[in-house]
Design an enzyme around this catalytic site. Structure first.
Site, PDB file in Angstrom:
ATOM      1  N   GLY A  46       0.870  -1.047  -0.136  1.00 44.45           N
ATOM      2  CA  GLY A  46       0.226  -0.053  -0.017  1.00 44.45           C
ATOM      3  C   GLY A  46       0.491   1.215  -0.035  1.00 44.45           C
ATOM      4  N   GLN A  51       3.140  10.383   1.393  1.00 42.78           N
ATOM      5  CA  GLN A  51       4.213   8.994   1.301  1.00 42.78           C
ATOM      6  C   GLN A  51       4.969   9.409  -0.041  1.00 42.78           C
ATOM      7  OE1 GLN A  51       2.788   5.327   1.810  1.00 42.78           O
ATOM      8  NE2 GLN A  51       4.877   5.077   2.749  1.00 42.78           N
ATOM      9  N   CYS A  96       6.724  -0.403   5.872  1.00 43.69           N
ATOM     10  CA  CYS A  96       6.119   0.708   4.915  1.00 43.69           C
ATOM     11  C   CYS A  96       7.703   1.025   3.617  1.00 43.69           C
ATOM     12  CB  CYS A  96       6.716   1.691   6.200  1.00 43.69           C
ATOM     13  SG  CYS A  96       5.995   3.008   6.115  1.00 43.69           S
ATOM     14  N   LEU A  97       7.307   1.341   2.906  1.00 35.16           N
ATOM     15  CA  LEU A  97       7.799   1.979   1.709  1.00 35.16           C
ATOM     16  C   LEU A  97       8.911   3.461   2.396  1.00 35.16           C
ATOM     17  CD1 LEU A  97       5.766   1.466  -1.196  1.00 35.16           C
ATOM     18  CD2 LEU A  97       7.619   0.111  -0.473  1.00 35.16           C
ATOM     19  N   HIS A 138      -2.520  -0.006   8.537  1.00 38.06           N
ATOM     20  CA  HIS A 138      -0.995   0.938   8.473  1.00 38.06           C
ATOM     21  C   HIS A 138      -1.505   2.131   7.803  1.00 38.06           C
ATOM     22  CE1 HIS A 138       3.050   0.786   7.606  1.00 38.06           C
ATOM     23  NE2 HIS A 138       2.774   1.683   7.189  1.00 38.06           N
ATOM     24  N   GLU A 139      -2.141   2.115   6.234  1.00 34.92           N
ATOM     25  CA  GLU A 139      -2.104   3.788   5.467  1.00 34.92           C
ATOM     26  C   GLU A 139      -2.684   4.383   6.350  1.00 34.92           C
ATOM     27  OE1 GLU A 139      -0.320   3.527   3.701  1.00 34.92           O
ATOM     28  OE2 GLU A 139       0.517   0.953   3.346  1.00 34.92           O
TER      29      GLU A 139
HETATM   30 NI    NI Z   1       3.409   2.958   5.025  1.00 33.77          NI
END
Ligand code: NI
Length: 173
Positions: A46, A51, A96-97, A138-139
């Site tokens: 996601g 981000q 997480c990215l 999370h998102e």
């Molecule tokens: Ni994340």
């Protein structure tokens, strides 16, 4: 469509609150399309708009994570609200990215119900369980500046900070 750079911790944008989306126009569609490309290239489950530096309440979730065929388009959620979270919980490794290479065990609700709008402003609800529920929570956290580093104990927090400092130094040199 284009891939946008993903902000990494401790970029201060990641701590900001995303604002509601009121205009459902081509610019919004373009942002969502770029986010899909960016998530796809990075291999993420996601991605939230914050981000990629856009402080608006929007995130995308990989189709397979959302329990759909892998070649379906990612799920796009505009102005998502957590309607309910089950008392029953799950604990699993989460990445997480914005924290590349870091996976930490995080406790989440096992099931969630989310109300959101699509890119045309149409309301819909989705129910997620397991990994899908984890991704939705999370998102959704990203929209209020909450990150996985906030959900671990102090020792793990220091380890993550150190790893990210090294990662960012390596990136800069
Ligand atoms: Ni994340």
């Amino acid at each position: 469509m284009a891939v946008r750079p993903v902000l990494r911790y401790p970029d201060p944008h990641l701590r900001q609150i995303s604002r509601p989306i009121e205009v459902f126009d081509d610019e919004l569609a373009a942002l969502a399309a770029d986010m899909k490309d960016t998530m796809y290239l990075a291999g993420g489950a996601g991605l939230a708009a914050v981000q990629v530096g856009a402080l608006v309440r929007l995130f995308v979730i990989d189709a397979e994570v959302a329990g759909r065929p892998a070649d379906d388009p990612p799920l796009v959620l505009v102005n998502p609200e957590l309607v309910s979270i089950s008392e029953e919980q799950q604990t699993g490794d989460e990445g997480c990215l914005s924290f590349p290479g870091i996976f930490v065990p995080v406790r989440r609700g096992l099931r969630v119900r989310v109300r959101a709008q699509d890119l045309q402003g149409q309301s819909f609800e989705v129910e997620g369980e397991g990994l899908f529920a984890r991704a939705l929570q999370h998102e959704h956290d990203h929209l209020s500046g909450r990150l996985i580093i906030d959900l671990v104990g102090p020792v793990k927090r220091q380890i993550i900070k150190r790893k990210m400092r090294k990662e960012n130094e390596a990136e800069a040199s």
